[in-house]
Structure formats: structure tokens, C-alpha cells
Design a protein around this motif. Structure first.
Motif, PDB file in Angstrom:
ATOM      1  N   TYR A  65       0.839  -1.193   0.000  1.00 34.05           N
ATOM      2  CA  TYR A  65       0.000   0.000   0.000  1.00 34.05           C
ATOM      3  C   TYR A  65       0.876   1.246   0.000  1.00 34.05           C
ATOM      4  O   TYR A  65       2.084   1.196   0.249  1.00 34.05           O
ATOM      5  CB  TYR A  65      -0.947   0.013   1.204  1.00 34.05           C
ATOM      6  N   ASP A  66       0.238   2.369  -0.295  1.00 33.84           N
ATOM      7  CA  ASP A  66       0.892   3.676  -0.290  1.00 33.84           C
ATOM      8  C   ASP A  66       1.025   4.116   1.172  1.00 33.84           C
ATOM      9  O   ASP A  66       0.021   4.335   1.860  1.00 33.84           O
ATOM     10  CB  ASP A  66       0.038   4.661  -1.083  1.00 33.84           C
ATOM     11  N   THR A  67       2.259   4.244   1.660  1.00 31.98           N
ATOM     12  CA  THR A  67       2.477   4.539   3.079  1.00 31.98           C
ATOM     13  C   THR A  67       1.963   5.918   3.502  1.00 31.98           C
ATOM     14  O   THR A  67       1.809   6.177   4.694  1.00 31.98           O
ATOM     15  CB  THR A  67       3.965   4.428   3.435  1.00 31.98           C
ATOM     16  N   SER A  68       1.694   6.793   2.539  1.00 35.01           N
ATOM     17  CA  SER A  68       1.162   8.102   2.911  1.00 35.01           C
ATOM     18  C   SER A  68      -0.260   7.994   3.467  1.00 35.01           C
ATOM     19  O   SER A  68      -0.763   8.940   4.085  1.00 35.01           O
ATOM     20  CB  SER A  68       1.198   9.061   1.715  1.00 35.01           C
ATOM     21  N   TYR A  69      -0.893   6.833   3.262  1.00 35.46           N
ATOM     22  CA  TYR A  69      -2.230   6.596   3.803  1.00 35.46           C
ATOM     23  C   TYR A  69      -2.191   5.622   4.985  1.00 35.46           C
ATOM     24  O   TYR A  69      -3.228   5.087   5.387  1.00 35.46           O
ATOM     25  CB  TYR A  69      -3.154   6.020   2.729  1.00 35.46           C
ATOM     26  N   ALA A  70      -1.021   5.408   5.569  1.00 39.63           N
ATOM     27  CA  ALA A  70      -0.848   4.362   6.577  1.00 39.63           C
ATOM     28  C   ALA A  70      -1.786   4.510   7.770  1.00 39.63           C
ATOM     29  O   ALA A  70      -2.243   3.522   8.343  1.00 39.63           O
ATOM     30  CB  ALA A  70       0.607   4.337   7.051  1.00 39.63           C
ATOM     31  N   LYS A  71      -2.101   5.740   8.170  1.00 42.30           N
ATOM     32  CA  LYS A  71      -2.928   5.931   9.365  1.00 42.30           C
ATOM     33  C   LYS A  71      -4.340   5.388   9.196  1.00 42.30           C
ATOM     34  O   LYS A  71      -5.061   5.177  10.181  1.00 42.30           O
ATOM     35  CB  LYS A  71      -2.980   7.412   9.738  1.00 42.30           C
ATOM     36  N   TYR A  72      -4.752   5.118   7.945  1.00 46.25           N
ATOM     37  CA  TYR A  72      -6.079   4.570   7.684  1.00 46.25           C
ATOM     38  C   TYR A  72      -6.082   3.030   7.601  1.00 46.25           C
ATOM     39  O   TYR A  72      -7.134   2.446   7.345  1.00 46.25           O
ATOM     40  CB  TYR A  72      -6.641   5.130   6.371  1.00 46.25           C
ATOM     41  N   SER A  73      -4.914   2.403   7.782  1.00 41.54           N
ATOM     42  CA  SER A  73      -4.787   0.933   7.646  1.00 41.54           C
ATOM     43  C   SER A  73      -5.328   0.455   6.301  1.00 41.54           C
ATOM     44  O   SER A  73      -6.215  -0.406   6.223  1.00 41.54           O
ATOM     45  CB  SER A  73      -5.516   0.216   8.781  1.00 41.54           C
ATOM     46  N   PRO A  74      -4.802   0.996   5.189  1.00 37.20           N
ATOM     47  CA  PRO A  74      -5.350   0.639   3.875  1.00 37.20           C
ATOM     48  C   PRO A  74      -5.173  -0.838   3.529  1.00 37.20           C
ATOM     49  O   PRO A  74      -5.966  -1.390   2.764  1.00 37.20           O
ATOM     50  CB  PRO A  74      -4.559   1.533   2.909  1.00 37.20           C
ATOM     51  N   GLY A  75      -4.141  -1.481   4.096  1.00 33.05           N
ATOM     52  CA  GLY A  75      -3.954  -2.902   3.822  1.00 33.05           C
ATOM     53  C   GLY A  75      -5.103  -3.745   4.338  1.00 33.05           C
ATOM     54  O   GLY A  75      -5.592  -4.657   3.643  1.00 33.05           O
ATOM     55  N   LEU A  76      -5.568  -3.460   5.551  1.00 33.61           N
ATOM     56  CA  LEU A  76      -6.701  -4.193   6.112  1.00 33.61           C
ATOM     57  C   LEU A  76      -7.994  -3.876   5.358  1.00 33.61           C
ATOM     58  O   LEU A  76      -8.794  -4.777   5.066  1.00 33.61           O
ATOM     59  CB  LEU A  76      -6.867  -3.850   7.596  1.00 33.61           C
ATOM     60  N   ILE A  77      -8.195  -2.592   5.028  1.00 37.17           N
ATOM     61  CA  ILE A  77      -9.381  -2.219   4.249  1.00 37.17           C
ATOM     62  C   ILE A  77      -9.395  -2.984   2.937  1.00 37.17           C
ATOM     63  O   ILE A  77     -10.421  -3.546   2.518  1.00 37.17           O
ATOM     64  CB  ILE A  77      -9.403  -0.697   3.986  1.00 37.17           C
ATOM     65  N   HIS A  78      -8.238  -3.014   2.288  1.00 40.87           N
ATOM     66  CA  HIS A  78      -8.139  -3.690   0.997  1.00 40.87           C
ATOM     67  C   HIS A  78      -8.374  -5.187   1.110  1.00 40.87           C
ATOM     68  O   HIS A  78      -9.079  -5.781   0.292  1.00 40.87           O
ATOM     69  CB  HIS A  78      -6.765  -3.441   0.364  1.00 40.87           C
ATOM     70  N   HIS A  79      -7.787  -5.844   2.122  1.00 40.68           N
ATOM     71  CA  HIS A  79      -7.932  -7.298   2.244  1.00 40.68           C
ATOM     72  C   HIS A  79      -9.390  -7.708   2.447  1.00 40.68           C
ATOM     73  O   HIS A  79      -9.839  -8.722   1.888  1.00 40.68           O
ATOM     74  CB  HIS A  79      -7.063  -7.822   3.389  1.00 40.68           C
ATOM     75  N   LEU A  80     -10.131  -6.944   3.237  1.00 34.55           N
ATOM     76  CA  LEU A  80     -11.540  -7.276   3.424  1.00 34.55           C
ATOM     77  C   LEU A  80     -12.324  -7.082   2.126  1.00 34.55           C
ATOM     78  O   LEU A  80     -13.193  -7.896   1.777  1.00 34.55           O
ATOM     79  CB  LEU A  80     -12.130  -6.425   4.548  1.00 34.55           C
ATOM     80  N   ALA A  81     -12.004  -6.018   1.398  1.00 34.13           N
ATOM     81  CA  ALA A  81     -12.667  -5.793   0.109  1.00 34.13           C
ATOM     82  C   ALA A  81     -12.297  -6.896  -0.883  1.00 34.13           C
ATOM     83  O   ALA A  81     -13.152  -7.387  -1.637  1.00 34.13           O
ATOM     84  CB  ALA A  81     -12.283  -4.424  -0.444  1.00 34.13           C
ATOM     85  N   MET A  82     -11.029  -7.295  -0.873  1.00 35.88           N
ATOM     86  CA  MET A  82     -10.566  -8.352  -1.769  1.00 35.88           C
ATOM     87  C   MET A  82     -11.268  -9.666  -1.454  1.00 35.88           C
ATOM     88  O   MET A  82     -11.681 -10.401  -2.365  1.00 35.88           O
ATOM     89  CB  MET A  82      -9.055  -8.526  -1.649  1.00 35.88           C
ATOM     90  N   ALA A  83     -11.415  -9.987  -0.171  1.00 31.70           N
ATOM     91  CA  ALA A  83     -12.075 -11.232   0.215  1.00 31.70           C
ATOM     92  C   ALA A  83     -13.516 -11.258  -0.276  1.00 31.70           C
ATOM     93  O   ALA A  83     -14.001 -12.297  -0.756  1.00 31.70           O
ATOM     94  CB  ALA A  83     -12.018 -11.397   1.734  1.00 31.70           C
ATOM     95  N   GLU A  84     -14.196 -10.133  -0.175  1.00 29.85           N
ATOM     96  CA  GLU A  84     -15.586 -10.077  -0.628  1.00 29.85           C
ATOM     97  C   GLU A  84     -15.692 -10.303  -2.129  1.00 29.85           C
ATOM     98  O   GLU A  84     -16.526 -11.100  -2.601  1.00 29.85           O
ATOM     99  CB  GLU A  84     -16.211  -8.730  -0.259  1.00 29.85           C
ATOM    100  N   ARG A  85     -14.851  -9.639  -2.902  1.00 28.46           N
ATOM    101  CA  ARG A  85     -14.901  -9.796  -4.366  1.00 28.46           C
ATOM    102  C   ARG A  85     -14.421 -11.175  -4.790  1.00 28.46           C
ATOM    103  O   ARG A  85     -14.946 -11.758  -5.740  1.00 28.46           O
ATOM    104  CB  ARG A  85     -14.056  -8.701  -5.019  1.00 28.46           C
ATOM    105  N   ALA A  86     -13.417 -11.704  -4.100  1.00 31.64           N
ATOM    106  CA  ALA A  86     -12.925 -13.042  -4.433  1.00 31.64           C
ATOM    107  C   ALA A  86     -14.001 -14.094  -4.191  1.00 31.64           C
ATOM    108  O   ALA A  86     -14.191 -15.003  -5.010  1.00 31.64           O
ATOM    109  CB  ALA A  86     -11.680 -13.355  -3.599  1.00 31.64           C
ATOM    110  N   ALA A  87     -14.708 -13.971  -3.067  1.00 32.93           N
ATOM    111  CA  ALA A  87     -15.787 -14.919  -2.773  1.00 32.93           C
ATOM    112  C   ALA A  87     -16.858 -14.870  -3.859  1.00 32.93           C
ATOM    113  O   ALA A  87     -17.374 -15.911  -4.291  1.00 32.93           O
ATOM    114  CB  ALA A  87     -16.386 -14.627  -1.406  1.00 32.93           C
ATOM    115  N   ALA A  88     -17.188 -13.663  -4.307  1.00 34.98           N
ATOM    116  CA  ALA A  88     -18.190 -13.508  -5.365  1.00 34.98           C
ATOM    117  C   ALA A  88     -17.716 -14.128  -6.677  1.00 34.98           C
ATOM    118  O   ALA A  88     -18.534 -14.552  -7.504  1.00 34.98           O
ATOM    119  CB  ALA A  88     -18.522 -12.039  -5.566  1.00 34.98           C
ATOM    120  N   ALA A  89     -16.380 -14.200  -6.872  1.00 37.60           N
ATOM    121  CA  ALA A  89     -15.808 -14.766  -8.099  1.00 37.60           C
ATOM    122  C   ALA A  89     -15.588 -16.282  -7.998  1.00 37.60           C
ATOM    123  O   ALA A  89     -15.053 -16.885  -8.930  1.00 37.60           O
ATOM    124  CB  ALA A  89     -14.490 -14.075  -8.419  1.00 37.60           C
TER     125      ALA A  89
END
Length: 361
Positions: free
Chosen positions: A256-280
Motif C-alpha cells: 500500500y501507499d504509506t502516505s495513507y498508513a494511518k487509515y490501515s489501507p492494507g486491512l481495508i483492501h484485504h476485506l474488500a478483496m475477500a468479498e470480491r474473491a468470494a463472489a468470483a
């Protein structure tokens, strides 16, 4: 038992069909790193890749992809990159592992992510947990499990998702894109992460970059590369590139882009990825062996992989033992002790900061 050694490009259509049949017959083999397509892709870029084809009479009963290095040192294909290794074989296959590596013209075969149930597995090999996101009961069921297991993390991630949108803009998730531009953005983040944490930059090796690009362009029923990116107000903030079978996605290169680190973008992304992957149609996301905080927070199950080697008496095996085994045992001691592991991690990060400051203009 007859064993023939071939280059990946020389496997015939019937061989590939049988490989997929054997892979599909056992859930333990359901990893894209054990798919013929992965071995063929690496073999096209690395001449040391071979496949041992096991014949029992007229039947092909197994495939062992491996790399042959100098002095008869054998390793899995793309060693150091893969989270599942081993022999794809027929049920109840019996073979002497020393006979197998002899047929491969190897003095030693070393591995660090050997899957369970292998004829290669021996009592002295070290076992390690490999965390997974299990989506077989659906994404909603997974989220309910995470709320119970890691409720604080889930609530914090949900809050940071809302805050990111308030502070920056709308969130958009692009799953299974084939665009090279976001891939290179992701690889740039990953390179920065390697340097920042004192790790070796895998993408400093051009063949690995080319491999990832080739896999991105691969999309079949059985195998494909999967790139997904998280955007905020049109700007990329986190992403992941992995490979998949029809039902398993291997977690490979998240960043992830470290300039957004305070928002925990990696965790946000992984949950979004899991949802789309399950749908696929993805049922398992294999996050791979390794002590990482985000894996502990997101996992709802785990596999087991083994580390070790199989050796025949030879000069090559002796040299390999001196160069690798004591260091591997020391590394295992460090990783199994939280205090030692945290100290080692701090040392690597300090080294990474120093290296980065020296390389900066």
C-alpha cells in the motif's frame, strides 16, 4: 516405477491434462503454485526448471516440479517465492524419496513450504502454520467469524474506512484488472516495503517482474493471475497481486501507499478483496506462512507446511548442509521466539532505514 525428467515446455497435452486431474483429486494440491501453468511460466524464464514425471506401468501417477542448481542442489520451482511446494501425485502413491531425488540427478532437495501428505515428508522436518481466509461458507459468514475473533480490528477498520472517505473521497475497488500501470504501481510500493524493512528486493531481478507480468495476462478456468487495487478519489492506495486456481487464491504481493498508513489501507483492501474473491468463486485465500500481524487478525483457519531437506550421501549434499542447515536452524530458533523475532525485525527495519537514507539523493 519409472521416472522421466523433462523441461516444462516438453510436457504434452496428455501430461498437462493428467496433472490437472491429479491436482483436482486432492484438496491439498489446490494451490496455483502446484499448477502446471505456474511451472511452465517459470520454466520459460529460468532454464534450471525441470519436471519429474512418475510412471506406474502405462499410467502417469505424479509430477514433481523442481529446479536443479549447481552441485546437484534441488529446490522447488521459484524457490523463495512460493507458499506451496511438493509432488502432485495419485492417492496412496508409495515411493522412496531418496530414489526420487536420485532419479532427478539431485544430491539434495530443499524446501520450506512442503504441503501435507507428501511421500517426501519425513519425521525430522519442521512444521509451520500457514494462515488462510476460509470463504467456503461465504463472505458474510467469514465476517461474522472475524467480528467474534478480531472484533476490535474489524470495528477499527470499518471506522477508518469511513474516515478515509470523509477525509479524501469515495472508495473504489477494482478486482481482477489486467492493466499493467496499477501493477507497476503495486510493485513500486512492494520494492519500497522491502527496502524499508531491510528485506531483499525481489523485483530487482528482472525475470520476476516479467513472470508477474506474464501471469497477469493469464486467465483460464484452472489458473490465472489476479490483480486488484483499492482507489480513493481515483488514486490507488493499496493492492495485491496473486495467482489462483478455480477455487484458491494465493496471497503473494500485497502492498500500500504509506502516505495513507494511518487509515490501515492494507486491512481495508484485504476485506474488500475477500468479498470480491468470494463472489468470483474463490473459497480459500492462502495468506502463506509467516508471522505477520495482519494475517493473525484476518485468518479464520490455517494449513500446515513443512521445512527441511532430503539428501543423499554426496559432496554436494555435504556442502549444502554446511551452507544452509545451521543458518536455517538459527533462523527457526529466532522465529519461534517472539522476543528474538521482534528484535530481529527491529534490526532489519533499522538497516532498511539506513540503506534508504544512503540511497536517497
Amino acid at each position: 516405477m519409472r521416472i522421466s525428467i523433462v523441461r516444462p515446455r516438453d510436457l504434452g497435452t496428455s501430461d498437462l491434462d493428467q496433472w490437472r486431474v491429479l491436482q483436482g483429486a486432492d484438496p491439498a494440491f489446490d494451490s496455483p503454485f502446484l499448477s502446471p501453468e505456474f511451472t511452465i511460466a517459470v520454466g520459460a524464464l529460468q532454464d534450471r526448471v525441470r519436471v519429474a514425471v512418475l510412471h506406474d506401468g502405462p499410467d502417469v501417477v505424479g509430477f514433481l516440479p523442481f529446479e536443479r542448481h549447481p552441485m546437484g542442489i534441488g529446490m522447488p520451482v521459484a524457490a523463495g517465492l512460493t507458499d506451496a511446494q511438493g509432488l502432485v501425485h495419485a492417492k496412496d502413491l508409495e515411493i522412496d524419496p531418496h530414489q526420487l531425488i536420485k532419479a532427478c540427478d539431485l544430491a539434495v532437495f530443499e524446501f520450506d513450504h512442503l504441503i501435507p501428505g507428501q511421500p517426501l515428508l519425513q519425521p525430522g522436518h519442521t512444521r509451520h502454520p500457514s494462515p488462510i481466509i476460509d470463504l467456503r461458507d461465504g463472505y458474510a459468514s467469514y465476517i461474522e467469524t472475524i467480528k467474534l475473533k478480531s472484533g476490535k480490528t474489524y470495528r477499527s477498520t470499518a471506522y477508518k474506512t469511513r474516515k478515509l472517505q470523509r477525509d479524501v473521497g469515495a472508495i473504489h475497488h477494482d478486482y481482477a484488472t489486467t492493466d499493467l500501470a496499477p501493477l507497476h504501481t503495486l510493485l513500486g510500493w512492494k520494492t519500497d516495503q522491502y527496502r524499508r524493512t531491510g528485506r531483499t528486493d525481489r523485483f530487482a531481478r528482472p525475470w520476476i517482474v516479467e513472470l508477474v507480468e506474464r501471469l497477469l495476462a493469464t486467465d483460464t478456468e484452472h489458473f490465472g493471475g489476479v490483480l486488484d487495487m483499492l482507489y480513493v478519489d481515483g488514486e490507488p492506495v493499496a493492492g495485491h497481486f496473486g495467482v489462483r486456481t478455480g477455487t484458491t487464491l494465493a496471497g503473494w504481493f500485497p502492498a500500500y501507499d504509506t502516505s495513507y498508513a494511518k487509515y490501515s489501507p492494507g486491512l481495508i483492501h484485504h476485506l474488500a478483496m475477500a468479498e470480491r474473491a468470494a463472489a468470483a468463486g474463490i473459497q480459500i485465500i492462502d495468506m502463506g506462512r509467516g508471522e505477520k500481524e495482519y494475517k493473525e487478525k484476518l485468518k479464520n483457519g490455517e494449513y500446515e507446511v513443512a521445512e527441511g531437506r532430503i539428501a543423499r550421501p554426496s559432496a554436494g549434499a555435504g556442502v549444502h548442509w554446511m551452507l544452509r542447515v545451521p543458518a536455517r536452524k538459527a533462523r527457526g530458533t529466532v522465529l519461534s521466539n517472539p522476543a528474538l523475532r521482534n528484535t530481529a525485525d527491529r534490526v532489519l527495519k533499522t538497516f532498511g532505514r539506513l540503506r534508504t537514507s544512503i540511497q536517497s539523493p
